[in-house]
Scaffold this motif. Structure first.
Motif, short mmCIF file in Angstrom:
data_model
loop_
_atom_site.label_atom_id
_atom_site.label_comp_id
_atom_site.label_asym_id
_atom_site.label_seq_id
_atom_site.Cartn_x
_atom_site.Cartn_y
_atom_site.Cartn_z
N VAL A 37 -4.11 -3.44 6.49
CA VAL A 37 -4.22 -2.00 5.70
C VAL A 37 -2.96 -1.54 5.67
O VAL A 37 -2.49 -0.88 4.54
CB VAL A 37 -5.44 -1.34 6.47
N LYS A 38 -2.12 -1.32 6.56
CA LYS A 38 -0.91 -0.75 6.52
C LYS A 38 0.00 -1.33 5.66
O LYS A 38 0.88 -0.78 4.79
CB LYS A 38 -0.14 -0.65 8.15
N LYS A 39 -0.01 -2.73 5.34
CA LYS A 39 0.88 -3.63 4.55
C LYS A 39 0.35 -3.06 3.05
O LYS A 39 1.05 -3.07 2.10
CB LYS A 39 0.85 -4.83 4.83
N TYR A 40 -0.82 -2.94 2.92
CA TYR A 40 -1.44 -2.94 1.88
C TYR A 40 -1.09 -1.56 1.09
O TYR A 40 -0.43 -1.50 0.02
CB TYR A 40 -3.06 -2.63 1.92
N TYR A 41 -0.92 -0.37 1.81
CA TYR A 41 -0.48 0.88 1.31
C TYR A 41 0.89 0.90 1.42
O TYR A 41 1.75 1.63 0.46
CB TYR A 41 -0.98 1.97 2.30
N ARG A 42 1.83 0.10 2.18
CA ARG A 42 2.90 0.01 1.79
C ARG A 42 3.44 -0.86 0.37
O ARG A 42 4.27 -0.32 -0.26
CB ARG A 42 3.78 -0.77 3.04
N ASP A 43 2.80 -1.96 0.19
CA ASP A 43 3.18 -2.67 -1.01
C ASP A 43 2.65 -1.92 -2.03
O ASP A 43 3.26 -1.92 -3.35
CB ASP A 43 2.24 -3.94 -0.83
N GLY A 47 2.77 1.30 -7.04
CA GLY A 47 1.76 1.38 -8.18
C GLY A 47 1.02 2.71 -8.19
O GLY A 47 0.79 3.11 -9.22
N TYR A 48 0.98 3.21 -6.82
CA TYR A 48 -0.01 4.44 -6.73
C TYR A 48 0.91 5.54 -7.62
O TYR A 48 0.41 6.41 -8.12
CB TYR A 48 -0.42 4.55 -5.17
N GLN A 49 2.29 5.67 -7.08
CA GLN A 49 3.17 6.74 -7.46
C GLN A 49 3.38 6.59 -9.13
O GLN A 49 3.27 7.57 -9.76
CB GLN A 49 4.53 6.43 -6.85
N TYR A 50 3.50 5.34 -9.82
CA TYR A 50 3.97 5.32 -11.08
C TYR A 50 2.57 5.11 -12.00
O TYR A 50 2.74 5.14 -13.24
CB TYR A 50 5.11 4.26 -11.33
N VAL A 58 -3.94 9.14 -3.90
CA VAL A 58 -4.40 7.72 -3.84
C VAL A 58 -5.90 7.72 -3.91
O VAL A 58 -6.35 6.65 -3.26
CB VAL A 58 -3.53 7.29 -2.31
N HIS A 59 -6.54 8.74 -4.64
CA HIS A 59 -7.90 8.49 -4.58
C HIS A 59 -8.21 8.49 -6.07
O HIS A 59 -7.36 9.10 -7.00
CB HIS A 59 -8.69 9.56 -3.94
N HIS A 124 3.65 7.24 4.45
CA HIS A 124 2.65 8.55 4.00
C HIS A 124 3.00 9.61 4.86
O HIS A 124 2.94 10.75 4.16
CB HIS A 124 1.21 7.74 3.88
N LEU A 125 2.78 9.55 6.18
CA LEU A 125 2.98 10.46 6.98
C LEU A 125 4.34 11.21 6.89
O LEU A 125 4.60 12.30 6.78
CB LEU A 125 2.82 9.95 8.34
#
Length: 310
Positions: A37-43, A47-50, A58-59, A124-125
């Motif tokens: 899960v941590k890796k998913y959000y790092r990777d 994509g989420y940002q741009y 992120v929702h 994220h934190l």
């Protein structure tokens, strides 16, 4: 592929084959752990940002008029505002706060309310803490609601989670922890994806699409909505609101599918990009491509739920 949004189940087999040509479906059966899960959000950060929200959401956006507008990313937080305004709430906790998008929006509006947010993703934190430096009534820190949280019993009037509680490995255990730290008559408000009530009766292709959608977002599985609510009642919660919000997220789903279909337009290039870009970000394209199928055909639904501690 055609330019318009595709969600007709008759087309689904073709799209599953396209995905399988890039990301073999057989590779998505493994259990997803905290590290994944941590890796998913790092990777997925780029994509989420741009491609999703340059302001840090992120929702999914809530667009009640049926037209995508990024202002819809504030839809959930605005509805949470209404809950805070209508109750004597002094202590609020956000589970899975991500980059702080929601709590950074809420806390300045209620300077006499204490806000806290927890997340498991260091990046994220870090962003959330930078964004909240000037906000005196807001604090972010590490916390995993799959484990015992570092809060006393009866600490919060309101706990909320936006597309985060689906990462609970054990629904009853996580709900018990929420129950423990809520004050009596405290409320747990969440927006999330669930399997539809008639999931067991849908086609095998739709079940495969649902599984791929969930796994591509690093979720082991979405719980069936009736199973989830039954678990909450068994623990001692009172169900106050169950509202199907699948229609307001459709514009965002359609936007995501447009981006995803660009990625799958050329299988050779799709595979080449896997060597260049973070794989977790690219795998997220599976959810982008398939969620119009799963949501429009009731394999998945998006609910707003409010439950109250008795």
């Amino acid at each position: 592929m055609k330019d318009e949004i595709v969600f007709d189940e008759a087309e689904l087999d073709k799209y599953l084959k396209i995905i399988n040509g890039v990301f073999p479906i057989e590779n998505f059966t493994n259990n997803i752990d905290l590290k994944s899960v941590k890796k998913y959000y790092r990777d997925s950060y780029i994509g989420y940002q741009y491609l999703h929200s340059d302001e840090g959401s992120v929702h999914l956006a809530l667009n009640y008029d049926g037209i995508f507008d990024k202002e819809g990313f504030y839809g959930q937080a605005k509805e949470i505002c209404n809950v805070i305004e209508s109750s004597d709430i002094k202590y609020v906790l956000e589970l899975g706060c991500g980059k702080g998008f929601n709590s950074v929006y809420l806390a300045p509006k209620f300077p006499n309310v204490n806000f806290e947010g927890i997340d498991i993703t260091d990046k994220h934190l870090s962003i959330a803490n930078i964004k909240s430096q000037h906000i005196n009534n807001l604090e972010f820190k590490y916390g995993d609601f799959n484990e015992k949280l570092d809060f006393q019993d009866n600490s919060f009037n309101l706990i909320f989670a936006i597309e985060a509680f689906c990462y609970a490995n054990d629904i009853k255990k996580a709900l018990l922890e929420v129950y423990r730290i809520l004050k009596p008559k405290g409320q747990f408000l969440l927006y999330d994806g669930y399997k539809g009530e008639k999931f067991d009766k849908i086609s095998e292709n739709l079940k495969t699409a649902a599984m791929l959608t969930e796994k591509s977002m690093a979720v082991n599985y979405f719980e069936k909505i009736d199973v989830w609510t039954a678990a909450a009642v068994e623990i001692g919660f009172k169900i106050k609101i169950i509202s199907d919000q699948s229609e307001p997220i459709r514009p965002n789903l359609e936007r995501c599918q447009r981006w995803a279909r660009r990625y799958y337009k050329n299988t050779f290039l799709s595979k080449m990009l896997i060597r260049i870009l973070p794989k977790g970000m690219l795998i997220n394209s599976i959810a982008g491509l398939l969620m119009p199928f799963t949501v429009y055909n009731n394999a998945h639904r998006y609910y707003k739920i409010i439950i109250e501690k008795q």
